[in-house]
Design a protein around this motif. Structure first.
Motif, PDB file in Angstrom:
ATOM      1  N   HIS A  38      34.340   6.383 -74.881  1.00 46.10           N
ATOM      2  CA  HIS A  38      35.302   7.416 -75.273  1.00 46.10           C
ATOM      3  C   HIS A  38      35.422   8.382 -74.111  1.00 46.10           C
ATOM      4  O   HIS A  38      34.456   9.065 -73.769  1.00 46.10           O
ATOM      5  N   HIS A  39      36.578   8.431 -73.487  1.00 46.03           N
ATOM      6  CA  HIS A  39      36.836   9.337 -72.370  1.00 46.03           C
ATOM      7  C   HIS A  39      37.366  10.632 -72.965  1.00 46.03           C
ATOM      8  O   HIS A  39      38.494  10.698 -73.454  1.00 46.03           O
ATOM      9  N   LEU A  40      36.525  11.646 -72.924  1.00 48.53           N
ATOM     10  CA  LEU A  40      36.761  12.893 -73.649  1.00 48.53           C
ATOM     11  C   LEU A  40      37.544  13.930 -72.853  1.00 48.53           C
ATOM     12  O   LEU A  40      37.917  14.964 -73.390  1.00 48.53           O
ATOM     13  N   ARG A  44      33.862  13.812 -68.898  1.00 49.83           N
ATOM     14  CA  ARG A  44      32.819  13.482 -69.878  1.00 49.83           C
ATOM     15  C   ARG A  44      33.200  12.167 -70.556  1.00 49.83           C
ATOM     16  O   ARG A  44      34.316  12.007 -71.071  1.00 49.83           O
ATOM     17  N   VAL A  45      32.247  11.231 -70.560  1.00 43.20           N
ATOM     18  CA  VAL A  45      32.480   9.921 -71.158  1.00 43.20           C
ATOM     19  C   VAL A  45      31.284   9.559 -72.038  1.00 43.20           C
ATOM     20  O   VAL A  45      30.136   9.584 -71.592  1.00 43.20           O
ATOM     21  N   THR A  68      37.613   9.406 -65.070  1.00 45.54           N
ATOM     22  CA  THR A  68      38.404   8.536 -65.929  1.00 45.54           C
ATOM     23  C   THR A  68      39.552   8.010 -65.086  1.00 45.54           C
ATOM     24  O   THR A  68      40.351   8.780 -64.568  1.00 45.54           O
ATOM     25  N   TYR A  69      39.622   6.686 -64.923  1.00 44.93           N
ATOM     26  CA  TYR A  69      40.709   6.088 -64.162  1.00 44.93           C
ATOM     27  C   TYR A  69      41.450   5.091 -65.045  1.00 44.93           C
ATOM     28  O   TYR A  69      40.851   4.272 -65.726  1.00 44.93           O
ATOM     29  N   TYR A  70      42.735   5.182 -65.031  1.00 47.95           N
ATOM     30  CA  TYR A  70      43.595   4.170 -65.639  1.00 47.95           C
ATOM     31  C   TYR A  70      44.932   4.264 -64.944  1.00 47.95           C
ATOM     32  O   TYR A  70      45.301   5.300 -64.409  1.00 47.95           O
ATOM     33  N   GLY A  93      44.957  11.620 -69.631  1.00 44.76           N
ATOM     34  CA  GLY A  93      43.594  11.768 -69.144  1.00 44.76           C
ATOM     35  C   GLY A  93      42.495  11.509 -70.145  1.00 44.76           C
ATOM     36  O   GLY A  93      41.321  11.667 -69.837  1.00 44.76           O
ATOM     37  N   ARG A  94      42.835  11.095 -71.350  1.00 41.09           N
ATOM     38  CA  ARG A  94      41.842  10.812 -72.391  1.00 41.09           C
ATOM     39  C   ARG A  94      42.119   9.432 -72.969  1.00 41.09           C
ATOM     40  O   ARG A  94      43.229   8.930 -72.898  1.00 41.09           O
TER      41      ARG A  94
END
Length: 190
Positions: free
Chosen positions: A120-122, A126-127, A147-149, A95-96
């Motif tokens: 930076h996906h924290l 929060r990004v 946050t998507y990946y 998730g980060r």
């Protein structure tokens, strides 16, 4: 069998135009997967290149790294050349992670432009987004966003093995064992 590999190469030549590409995939029983492509083409005075890759590692949770690098050039009358391209890289796990990239160009007169950006996906939605360019642009902000990946390759080791009946039917060669030294020559021979 611990891993399965696929590599494909294609090349096309027509009336002075060219196209070449190489694709590869490696599937390991541990859950690691690596994929890549390297392409190149030429048509008249235009030339382009593209490379990309994806690496997955399920042994580290949901870790994945993806990247691309593309660039092109055109020969202009009088021998000048213009070039342009872009590239990005992302790495995520649990998730980060982070994304970063660059866009660039060089005009026929040699004028250059570059723009860099990053995220930076924290975690916790929060990004931090940031960047700058050779034109004087600059930004930095922290925003609320998802946050998507995709950490899962569309294909895995078991699928690769199932699609490789010819590979599985190749007999393994027996390895000869030296009766005087059954564990090999050792470090002294390195």
């Amino acid at each position: 069998v611990q891993s399965a590999n696929y590599v494909r190469t294609a090349c096309l030549l027509m009336q002075g135009d060219e196209w070449e590409e190489k694709w590869g995939e490696h599937y390991h029983a541990s859950g690691k997967v690596a994929k890549y492509a390297d392409k190149w083409g030429k048509q008249g005075t235009n030339v382009w290149h593209e490379r990309w890759g994806e690496d997955y590692d399920s042994s580290k949770g949901d870790a994945c790294v993806k990247w691309t690098d593309k660039w092109a050039e055109r020969l202009l009358p009088g021998g000048a050349r213009e070039q342009w391209g872009d590239k990005w890289h992302e790495a995520f796990a649990n998730g980060r992670g982070e994304k970063n990239g660059e866009v660039w160009s060089v005009s026929g007169s040699g004028e250059r432009y570059q723009r860099w950006w990053g995220e930076h996906h924290l975690g916790g939605n929060r990004v931090r987004k940031f960047g700058h360019s050779t034109a004087g642009e600059s930004w930095e902000d922290t925003v609320d966003m998802d946050t998507y990946y995709n950490p899962v390759p569309h294909f895995g080791f078991k699928h690769a093995l199932a699609h490789s009946p010819q590979l599985r039917n190749v007999p393994l060669k027996p390895k000869p064992i030296d009766e005087k030294n059954p564990f090999g020559p050792g470090l002294d021979q390195l």
